[in-house]
Design a protein around this motif. Structure first.
Motif, PDB file in Angstrom:
ATOM      1  N   UNK A 107      31.129  18.640 -37.909  1.00 56.79           N
ATOM      2  CA  UNK A 107      31.480  18.099 -39.212  1.00 56.79           C
ATOM      3  C   UNK A 107      32.740  17.253 -39.159  1.00 56.79           C
ATOM      4  N   UNK A 108      32.946  16.476 -40.194  1.00 56.53           N
ATOM      5  CA  UNK A 108      34.103  15.587 -40.241  1.00 56.53           C
ATOM      6  C   UNK A 108      35.416  16.342 -40.397  1.00 56.53           C
ATOM      7  N   UNK A 109      35.355  17.525 -41.028  1.00 59.74           N
ATOM      8  CA  UNK A 109      36.572  18.267 -41.343  1.00 59.74           C
ATOM      9  C   UNK A 109      36.430  19.716 -40.902  1.00 59.74           C
ATOM     10  N   UNK A 110      37.434  20.192 -40.185  1.00 62.32           N
ATOM     11  CA  UNK A 110      37.435  21.602 -39.772  1.00 62.32           C
ATOM     12  C   UNK A 110      38.139  22.445 -40.832  1.00 62.32           C
ATOM     13  N   UNK A 111      37.615  23.625 -41.089  1.00 58.97           N
ATOM     14  CA  UNK A 111      38.163  24.506 -42.116  1.00 58.97           C
ATOM     15  C   UNK A 111      38.343  25.925 -41.551  1.00 58.97           C
ATOM     16  N   UNK A 112      39.233  26.664 -42.155  1.00 56.41           N
ATOM     17  CA  UNK A 112      39.467  28.051 -41.746  1.00 56.41           C
ATOM     18  C   UNK A 112      38.657  28.993 -42.624  1.00 56.41           C
ATOM     19  N   UNK A 170      29.525  13.641 -42.996  1.00 53.84           N
ATOM     20  CA  UNK A 170      28.817  14.918 -42.979  1.00 53.84           C
ATOM     21  C   UNK A 170      29.019  15.636 -44.317  1.00 53.84           C
ATOM     22  N   UNK A 171      28.141  16.579 -44.608  1.00 55.21           N
ATOM     23  CA  UNK A 171      28.170  17.267 -45.895  1.00 55.21           C
ATOM     24  C   UNK A 171      29.425  18.133 -46.014  1.00 55.21           C
ATOM     25  N   UNK A 172      30.227  17.929 -47.055  1.00 57.27           N
ATOM     26  CA  UNK A 172      31.464  18.709 -47.207  1.00 57.27           C
ATOM     27  C   UNK A 172      31.176  20.190 -47.438  1.00 57.27           C
ATOM     28  N   UNK A 173      32.102  21.025 -47.009  1.00 56.08           N
ATOM     29  CA  UNK A 173      31.970  22.470 -47.206  1.00 56.08           C
ATOM     30  C   UNK A 173      31.815  22.809 -48.679  1.00 56.08           C
ATOM     31  N   UNK A 223      38.189  36.052 -36.380  1.00 58.01           N
ATOM     32  CA  UNK A 223      38.413  34.684 -35.910  1.00 58.01           C
ATOM     33  C   UNK A 223      39.859  34.225 -36.053  1.00 58.01           C
ATOM     34  N   UNK A 224      40.719  35.079 -36.538  1.00 59.15           N
ATOM     35  CA  UNK A 224      42.108  34.684 -36.723  1.00 59.15           C
ATOM     36  C   UNK A 224      42.229  33.499 -37.663  1.00 59.15           C
ATOM     37  N   UNK A 225      43.086  32.555 -37.290  1.00 56.91           N
ATOM     38  CA  UNK A 225      43.276  31.355 -38.095  1.00 56.91           C
ATOM     39  C   UNK A 225      42.487  30.182 -37.543  1.00 56.91           C
ATOM     40  N   UNK A 226      41.517  30.468 -36.692  1.00 56.08           N
ATOM     41  CA  UNK A 226      40.710  29.411 -36.104  1.00 56.08           C
ATOM     42  C   UNK A 226      39.977  28.593 -37.154  1.00 56.08           C
ATOM     43  N   UNK A 227      39.660  27.357 -36.791  1.00 54.45           N
ATOM     44  CA  UNK A 227      38.999  26.440 -37.716  1.00 54.45           C
ATOM     45  C   UNK A 227      37.601  26.100 -37.199  1.00 54.45           C
ATOM     46  N   UNK A 228      36.727  25.723 -38.127  1.00 55.13           N
ATOM     47  CA  UNK A 228      35.317  25.472 -37.827  1.00 55.13           C
ATOM     48  C   UNK A 228      34.923  24.118 -38.398  1.00 55.13           C
ATOM     49  N   UNK A 229      34.520  23.220 -37.550  1.00 52.48           N
ATOM     50  CA  UNK A 229      34.070  21.893 -38.000  1.00 52.48           C
ATOM     51  C   UNK A 229      32.554  21.935 -38.170  1.00 52.48           C
ATOM     52  N   UNK A 230      32.113  22.634 -39.188  1.00 53.85           N
ATOM     53  CA  UNK A 230      30.671  22.838 -39.379  1.00 53.85           C
ATOM     54  C   UNK A 230      30.031  21.643 -40.070  1.00 53.85           C
ATOM     55  N   UNK A 276      36.520  17.577 -33.853  1.00 54.38           N
ATOM     56  CA  UNK A 276      35.941  16.616 -34.800  1.00 54.38           C
ATOM     57  C   UNK A 276      35.898  15.242 -34.128  1.00 54.38           C
ATOM     58  N   UNK A 277      34.949  15.084 -33.219  1.00 55.07           N
ATOM     59  CA  UNK A 277      34.835  13.838 -32.460  1.00 55.07           C
ATOM     60  C   UNK A 277      34.285  12.676 -33.284  1.00 55.07           C
ATOM     61  N   UNK A 278      33.554  12.991 -34.349  1.00 54.70           N
ATOM     62  CA  UNK A 278      32.980  11.938 -35.180  1.00 54.70           C
ATOM     63  C   UNK A 278      31.604  11.477 -34.753  1.00 54.70           C
ATOM     64  N   UNK A 279      31.055  12.053 -33.681  1.00 59.16           N
ATOM     65  CA  UNK A 279      29.738  11.620 -33.203  1.00 59.16           C
ATOM     66  C   UNK A 279      28.647  11.831 -34.244  1.00 59.16           C
ATOM     67  N   UNK A 280      28.716  12.943 -34.968  1.00 60.42           N
ATOM     68  CA  UNK A 280      27.655  13.251 -35.930  1.00 60.42           C
ATOM     69  C   UNK A 280      27.620  12.223 -37.053  1.00 60.42           C
ATOM     70  N   UNK A 281      28.757  11.940 -37.641  1.00 59.29           N
ATOM     71  CA  UNK A 281      28.796  10.955 -38.730  1.00 59.29           C
ATOM     72  C   UNK A 281      28.343   9.584 -38.244  1.00 59.29           C
ATOM     73  N   UNK A 282      28.700   9.216 -37.014  1.00 60.18           N
ATOM     74  CA  UNK A 282      28.275   7.924 -36.482  1.00 60.18           C
ATOM     75  C   UNK A 282      26.764   7.859 -36.329  1.00 60.18           C
TER      76      UNK A 282
END
Length: 288
Positions: free
Chosen positions: A197-202, A272-275, A162-169, A260-266
């Motif tokens: 998710x609220x935050x994308x992580x690598x 959303x649950x932190x990683x 996945x390289x340095x791609x990020x995942x907003x799970x 991270x559009x924020x639709x889920x948290x709204x």
């Protein structure tokens, strides 16, 4: 009128039913299942069971009622989903349901990876049906990683292409809460939600988080796609499914699961649950 959840004993479906039971009388919830015995605990709590099989369209003939609000949880057999979903959509249209919500994939028509193909085709079928719809375009489940910690801990590495791609799970519980919200609330018809998710992580950050939770050194090892395919097949995955996962990693590398559009948290009315929380829970479960 009932709120109907298909695949109600699956990993996501059972969480949706549990979320609904917090606010909806059990008698107003219907669970579509293949195995009534497996769903017996739901029946004991007052949930109506409707037995059907995606692979037998004739079994879906009386599953839905006019005015039902229906959640079609996408089938889990990649490559066979479209005919299965078609059978459900046809039955829902024939019954005249009031809402057909569908769990698709983040990005909808803009998702250009193989795993998204059947989701995009299903959304098109729903639009063509003329049914009032809600598209729940789910991002990646955090559990896709935390449920597979054993090989990470065995090798001290997270291996991917996945390289340095990020995942907003987000967790399945987060996505289940969103599904319950659109099934019980108003203003969600003919709408598409991009859920993440609220935050994308690598994956490097994920590896570091696993290391913190375990007190061990865990690294992210990036490998070429072909090598990753060989590793997954060597671990016992079917070649076709391994290819799908490798392709998802390529999509992650292109940033397609990072939005991270924020639709889920709204929809769920909370962050959303932190990683870190998910990783800590998974590590604790392994130790118990």
């Amino acid at each position: 009128m009932s709120i109907v959840v298909t695949g109600a004993t699956g990993q996501l479906g059972r969480l949706v039913v549990e979320e609904l039971l917090r606010t909806v009388p059990a008698g107003e919830i219907a669970a579509v299942v293949r195995d009534a015995a497996k769903a017996a605990p739901l029946a004991e709590r007052g949930v109506e069971l409707r037995v059907a099989d995606y692979d037998r369209p004739e079994s879906l003939g009386d599953v839905f009622r006019s005015g039902d609000r229906v959640l079609l949880i996408s089938a889990n057999e990649v490559g066979r989903r479209l005919p299965q979903h078609t059978a459900v959509i046809d039955a829902a249209k024939a019954a005249g349901v009031a809402q057909l919500a569908y769990t698709g994939v983040l990005g909808g028509p803009d998702a250009d990876f193989v795993l998204a193909d059947e989701h995009k085709a299903t959304e098109a079928l729903i639009l063509d049906s003329g049914l009032p719809y809600t598209f729940l375009r789910n991002g990646w489940y955090t559990e896709n990683y935390t449920d597979n910690l054993a090989p990470v801990l065995a090798h001290g590495a997270v291996v991917a292409n996945a390289g340095e791609g990020r995942i907003a799970s987000a967790t399945r519980a987060d996505f289940a809460a969103a599904a319950a919200a659109v099934l019980t609330g108003d203003g969600h018809l003919n709408t598409a939600y991009e859920l993440s998710g609220d935050t994308a992580w690598s994956l490097a950050e994920y590896a570091a988080e696993v290391g913190r939770a375990t007190g061990r050194e865990i690294v992210y090892t990036e490998v070429p796609a072909a090598a990753h395919q060989e590793i997954l097949v060597g671990a016992g995955l079917p070649e076709a499914f391994a290819a799908v996962l490798v392709d998802v990693d390529r999509a992650i590398g292109r940033g397609l699961l990072a939005r991270t559009d924020g639709d889920l948290a709204k929809l769920i009315g909370r962050p959303t649950t932190p990683l870190a929380e998910s990783v800590a829970s998974a590590v604790a479960a392994l130790r118990s």
